[in-house]
Design a protein around this motif. Sequence first.
Motif, PDB file in Angstrom:
ATOM      1  N   MET A   4      -3.443   1.065   8.919  1.00  0.00           N
ATOM      2  CA  MET A   4      -3.418   0.755   7.276  1.00  0.00           C
ATOM      3  C   MET A   4      -3.430  -0.807   7.267  1.00  0.00           C
ATOM      4  O   MET A   4      -2.800  -1.434   8.344  1.00  0.00           O
ATOM      5  N   HIS A   5      -4.017  -1.188   6.427  1.00  0.00           N
ATOM      6  CA  HIS A   5      -4.115  -2.600   6.153  1.00  0.00           C
ATOM      7  C   HIS A   5      -2.593  -3.217   5.888  1.00  0.00           C
ATOM      8  O   HIS A   5      -1.693  -2.423   4.942  1.00  0.00           O
ATOM      9  N   ARG A   6      -2.173  -4.382   6.422  1.00  0.00           N
ATOM     10  CA  ARG A   6      -0.630  -4.937   6.446  1.00  0.00           C
ATOM     11  C   ARG A   6      -0.304  -5.117   4.851  1.00  0.00           C
ATOM     12  O   ARG A   6       0.838  -4.802   4.491  1.00  0.00           O
ATOM     13  N   ALA A   7      -1.226  -5.514   4.041  1.00  0.00           N
ATOM     14  CA  ALA A   7      -1.056  -5.756   2.758  1.00  0.00           C
ATOM     15  C   ALA A   7      -0.776  -4.577   1.895  1.00  0.00           C
ATOM     16  O   ALA A   7       0.155  -4.421   0.988  1.00  0.00           O
ATOM     17  N   TYR A   8      -1.440  -3.498   2.069  1.00  0.00           N
ATOM     18  CA  TYR A   8      -1.450  -2.267   1.372  1.00  0.00           C
ATOM     19  C   TYR A   8       0.122  -1.567   1.965  1.00  0.00           C
ATOM     20  O   TYR A   8       0.670  -1.114   0.897  1.00  0.00           O
ATOM     21  N   TYR A   9       0.160  -1.786   3.150  1.00  0.00           N
ATOM     22  CA  TYR A   9       1.424  -1.269   3.834  1.00  0.00           C
ATOM     23  C   TYR A   9       2.610  -1.878   2.831  1.00  0.00           C
ATOM     24  O   TYR A   9       3.627  -1.067   2.551  1.00  0.00           O
ATOM     25  N   GLY A  10       2.648  -3.256   2.946  1.00  0.00           N
ATOM     26  CA  GLY A  10       3.660  -4.011   2.344  1.00  0.00           C
ATOM     27  C   GLY A  10       3.811  -3.458   0.748  1.00  0.00           C
ATOM     28  O   GLY A  10       4.994  -3.621   0.513  1.00  0.00           O
ATOM     29  N   THR A  39      11.020   3.780 -10.490  1.00  0.00           N
ATOM     30  CA  THR A  39      12.448   3.883  -9.874  1.00  0.00           C
ATOM     31  C   THR A  39      11.927   4.620  -8.542  1.00  0.00           C
ATOM     32  O   THR A  39      12.546   4.533  -7.471  1.00  0.00           O
ATOM     33  N   LEU A  40      11.287   5.906  -8.615  1.00  0.00           N
ATOM     34  CA  LEU A  40      10.977   6.691  -7.405  1.00  0.00           C
ATOM     35  C   LEU A  40      10.240   5.928  -6.380  1.00  0.00           C
ATOM     36  O   LEU A  40      10.529   5.706  -5.324  1.00  0.00           O
ATOM     37  N   ARG A  41       9.400   4.990  -6.843  1.00  0.00           N
ATOM     38  CA  ARG A  41       8.287   4.305  -6.058  1.00  0.00           C
ATOM     39  C   ARG A  41       9.401   3.293  -5.247  1.00  0.00           C
ATOM     40  O   ARG A  41       9.272   3.109  -3.935  1.00  0.00           O
ATOM     41  N   LEU A  42      10.329   2.732  -6.063  1.00  0.00           N
ATOM     42  CA  LEU A  42      11.037   1.558  -5.545  1.00  0.00           C
ATOM     43  C   LEU A  42      12.048   2.176  -4.346  1.00  0.00           C
ATOM     44  O   LEU A  42      12.233   1.538  -3.283  1.00  0.00           O
ATOM     45  N   ARG A  93       7.275  -2.438  -1.001  1.00  0.00           N
ATOM     46  CA  ARG A  93       7.812  -2.934  -2.370  1.00  0.00           C
ATOM     47  C   ARG A  93       8.008  -1.969  -3.554  1.00  0.00           C
ATOM     48  O   ARG A  93       8.519  -2.332  -4.387  1.00  0.00           O
ATOM     49  N   GLY A  94       7.294  -0.935  -3.307  1.00  0.00           N
ATOM     50  CA  GLY A  94       7.339   0.128  -4.308  1.00  0.00           C
ATOM     51  C   GLY A  94       6.344  -0.129  -5.555  1.00  0.00           C
ATOM     52  O   GLY A  94       6.421   0.232  -6.543  1.00  0.00           O
ATOM     53  N   SER A  95       5.303  -0.828  -5.239  1.00  0.00           N
ATOM     54  CA  SER A  95       4.222  -0.926  -6.059  1.00  0.00           C
ATOM     55  C   SER A  95       3.071  -0.189  -5.881  1.00  0.00           C
ATOM     56  O   SER A  95       2.021  -0.469  -6.681  1.00  0.00           O
ATOM     57  N   ARG A  96       3.124   0.588  -5.208  1.00  0.00           N
ATOM     58  CA  ARG A  96       1.951   1.370  -4.922  1.00  0.00           C
ATOM     59  C   ARG A  96       2.298   2.888  -4.929  1.00  0.00           C
ATOM     60  O   ARG A  96       3.267   3.323  -4.712  1.00  0.00           O
ATOM     61  N   ASN A  97       1.433   3.781  -5.762  1.00  0.00           N
ATOM     62  CA  ASN A  97       1.433   5.083  -6.006  1.00  0.00           C
ATOM     63  C   ASN A  97       1.000   5.788  -4.702  1.00  0.00           C
ATOM     64  O   ASN A  97      -0.200   5.467  -4.401  1.00  0.00           O
ATOM     65  N   LEU A  98       1.941   6.714  -4.016  1.00  0.00           N
ATOM     66  CA  LEU A  98       1.273   7.141  -2.655  1.00  0.00           C
ATOM     67  C   LEU A  98       0.698   8.339  -3.146  1.00  0.00           C
ATOM     68  O   LEU A  98       1.253   9.093  -3.754  1.00  0.00           O
ATOM     69  N   THR A  99      -0.230   8.903  -2.160  1.00  0.00           N
ATOM     70  CA  THR A  99      -0.929  10.071  -2.102  1.00  0.00           C
ATOM     71  C   THR A  99      -0.164  10.878  -1.117  1.00  0.00           C
ATOM     72  O   THR A  99       0.536  10.115  -0.242  1.00  0.00           O
ATOM     73  N   ILE A 100      -0.199  12.070  -1.078  1.00  0.00           N
ATOM     74  CA  ILE A 100       0.295  13.254  -0.312  1.00  0.00           C
ATOM     75  C   ILE A 100      -0.237  12.650   1.122  1.00  0.00           C
ATOM     76  O   ILE A 100       0.643  12.751   2.289  1.00  0.00           O
ATOM     77  N   ALA A 101      -1.239  12.346   1.264  1.00  0.00           N
ATOM     78  CA  ALA A 101      -2.047  11.959   2.694  1.00  0.00           C
ATOM     79  C   ALA A 101      -1.496  10.581   3.183  1.00  0.00           C
ATOM     80  O   ALA A 101      -1.226  10.309   4.326  1.00  0.00           O
ATOM     81  N   THR A 102      -1.200   9.694   2.179  1.00  0.00           N
ATOM     82  CA  THR A 102      -0.650   8.299   2.638  1.00  0.00           C
ATOM     83  C   THR A 102       0.752   8.754   3.232  1.00  0.00           C
ATOM     84  O   THR A 102       1.215   8.360   4.034  1.00  0.00           O
ATOM     85  N   LEU A 103       1.664   9.319   2.062  1.00  0.00           N
ATOM     86  CA  LEU A 103       2.582   9.506   2.441  1.00  0.00           C
ATOM     87  C   LEU A 103       3.004  10.380   3.667  1.00  0.00           C
ATOM     88  O   LEU A 103       3.870   9.937   4.470  1.00  0.00           O
TER      89      LEU A 103
END
Length: 74
Positions: A34-40, A5-8, A44-54
């Motif tokens: 950043m690669h567009r597919a990764y950013y997408g 839920t948090l990711r979404l 979509r909330g399907s990726r766990n973000l690291t602090i660096a990425t956030l």
Amino acid sequence: MDEATLRLRLGSVIRAHREALDVSQDRFADVIEMHRAYYGSIERGSRNLTIATLSRVAAGLRVRPSQLLQEAGA
């Protein structure tokens, strides 16, 4: 709040900020190098973000990472 839920919610908040800047997903991904597919997958909330990425995404949106998390209800 569970992790999925948090990711979404975070993805939705990030999308809203990007759209407020009137920038396409592809263009924004290019700007933050950043690669567009990764950013997408972030939006979509399907990726766990690291602090660096956030932090990288937040810098591109011109906000603090903590603001994004707060808006997502974290």
